[in-house]
Design a protein around this motif. Structure first.
Motif, short mmCIF file in Angstrom:
data_model
loop_
_atom_site.label_atom_id
_atom_site.label_comp_id
_atom_site.label_asym_id
_atom_site.label_seq_id
_atom_site.Cartn_x
_atom_site.Cartn_y
_atom_site.Cartn_z
N PRO A 139 0.82 -1.22 0.00
CA PRO A 139 0.00 0.00 0.00
C PRO A 139 0.85 1.26 0.00
O PRO A 139 1.95 1.28 0.55
N PRO A 140 0.36 2.34 -0.61
CA PRO A 140 1.07 3.62 -0.58
C PRO A 140 0.92 4.28 0.79
O PRO A 140 0.10 3.87 1.61
N ASP A 141 1.72 5.31 1.04
CA ASP A 141 1.68 5.99 2.33
C ASP A 141 0.59 7.05 2.41
O ASP A 141 0.13 7.38 3.51
N ASP A 142 0.17 7.61 1.26
CA ASP A 142 -0.81 8.68 1.31
C ASP A 142 -2.18 8.13 1.69
O ASP A 142 -2.52 6.98 1.42
N VAL A 143 -2.99 8.98 2.32
CA VAL A 143 -4.29 8.56 2.85
C VAL A 143 -5.20 8.05 1.74
O VAL A 143 -5.83 7.00 1.88
N ALA A 144 -5.29 8.78 0.63
CA ALA A 144 -6.21 8.40 -0.44
C ALA A 144 -5.84 7.04 -1.03
O ALA A 144 -6.71 6.19 -1.27
N GLY A 145 -4.55 6.82 -1.26
CA GLY A 145 -4.12 5.55 -1.82
C GLY A 145 -4.33 4.39 -0.86
O GLY A 145 -4.75 3.30 -1.26
N LEU A 146 -4.05 4.64 0.42
CA LEU A 146 -4.25 3.60 1.43
C LEU A 146 -5.73 3.24 1.54
O LEU A 146 -6.10 2.06 1.60
N ARG A 147 -6.58 4.26 1.55
CA ARG A 147 -8.03 4.03 1.63
C ARG A 147 -8.53 3.25 0.42
O ARG A 147 -9.31 2.30 0.56
N SER A 148 -8.06 3.61 -0.77
CA SER A 148 -8.52 2.94 -1.97
C SER A 148 -8.15 1.46 -1.96
O SER A 148 -8.97 0.59 -2.29
N ARG A 149 -6.93 1.15 -1.56
CA ARG A 149 -6.53 -0.27 -1.54
C ARG A 149 -7.25 -1.02 -0.42
O ARG A 149 -7.56 -2.21 -0.58
N ALA A 150 -7.54 -0.34 0.68
CA ALA A 150 -8.30 -0.99 1.74
C ALA A 150 -9.72 -1.32 1.26
O ALA A 150 -10.27 -2.38 1.60
N ILE A 151 -10.30 -0.43 0.48
CA ILE A 151 -11.63 -0.69 -0.07
C ILE A 151 -11.61 -1.90 -0.99
O ILE A 151 -12.48 -2.79 -0.91
N VAL A 152 -10.62 -1.97 -1.87
CA VAL A 152 -10.50 -3.12 -2.77
C VAL A 152 -10.29 -4.39 -1.97
O VAL A 152 -10.88 -5.45 -2.26
#
Length: 316
Positions: A139-152
């Protein structure tokens, strides 16, 4: 003329659905159908806005352009038929109330029909499933990227629906339990259920849970795109899943949360779970979905009863 259809068509449609709209048998639509119809109407309305058309002025060319939009090109025959029926009901009402002079959806009804049989459910192949799981482990460190991968990861690792992801609360996720799990709260005909997290989904969901708890976001929703804590939209969820699938080279017709849910379901069958167990994991009130997924594993089988034999424990 009902001016609300011109000034606030979204509210006008919602009011009409609540007061008058009904199916061919004149029975009121169910609460679930009303929600689906409102979402479909809003999607079509935004399409019209982008084309400079309105509910009062759109024609068959606007509907044809809707089928050619990125989302429209992925629609199944059944979905297209649902849209045409919705637009026909809408336009007949608008003609009756004086908002429109014609019904451009009427001639489309003869061209659209319900499919003779349900299409084969879409899912990731075992190789695509493995690639997406690997993608989620970095996962990336930025909030948006982390959230997106958590959703997937939530879709791929628990099999929840888009609606269940929107409604999930921070307190529903237990990534440090033994085993880790997600509580899916009761809604509609579905009872509250507990779904164990697939092992690949645990690190990313644990990381997001910890980050989400520190964010200055109102409310307690697990996934949200806005500081005021409003639920994430189906469209946003679809874009997040489509982006992740594009990253692993998926080129299927429906890069959506439903495809990941189908993949989760199929993976459980491959792990040896019975149809009843998989239905419980998915919160299903019938075996219809599992029947269709089971048929992709054993083409000669048409129902889940063939998968009810004793099974080995799943690795997850």
């Amino acid at each position: 003329m009902d001016s609300l259809w011109l000034t606030n068509p979204t509210q006008a449609y919602r009011d009409w659905q609540a007061r008058e709209a009904a199916g061919a048998d004149r029975r009121p639509f169910s609460a679930r159908s009303i929600v689906q119809h409102q979402a479909m109407f809003e999607h079509f309305r935004r399409h019209l806005v982008a084309r400079g058309a309105t509910i009062a002025s759109f024609g068959t060319a606007d509907v044809d352009a809707f089928w050619q939009s990125p989302d429209g090109r992925t629609y199944s025959q059944a979905t297209r038929t649902r849209y045409v029926k919705l637009l026909d009901r809408l336009c007949r009402h608008l003609v009756f109330t004086g908002v429109r002079l014609d019904n451009p959806a009427a001639p489309l009804l003869s061209a659209e029909r319900w499919p003779d049989q349900e299409p084969t459910p879409l899912f990731l192949t075992a190789a695509e499933d493995a690639r997406l799981q690997a993608y989620l482990l970095s996962p990336p460190d930025d909030v948006a990227g982390l959230r997106s991968r958590a959703i997937v990861a939530a879709f791929l690792g628990t099999g929840i629906t888009a609606g269940e992801a929107r409604a999930a609360r921070l307190a529903d996720l237990w990534p440090d339990a033994t085993p880790p799990y997600l509580v899916v709260r009761a809604h509609g005909p579905r009872d509250t259920r507990t779904v164990h997290l697939a092992s690949f989904a645990v690190p990313i969901l644990r990381a997001w849970s910890a980050r989400r708890a520190t964010l200055p976001i109102d409310g307690d929703l697990l996934f949200t795109l806005t500081p005021d804590g409003r639920p994430i939209t189906d469209m946003s969820l679809g874009r997040i899943v489509a982006t992740a699938l594009a990253e692993i080279g998926f080129s299927g017709a429906e890069p959506s949360p439903r495809t990941l849910r189908n993949t989760f379901c199929r993976r459980q069958f491959l792990a040896g779970h019975s149809c009843d167990e998989v239905s419980q994991m998915l919160g299903l009130v019938s075996n219809r979905t599992c029947d269709r997924i089971a048929a992709t594993l054993m083409p000669e089988a048409t129902r889940c009863e063939t998968l009810q034999a004793p099974h080995a424990e799943a690795s997850e």
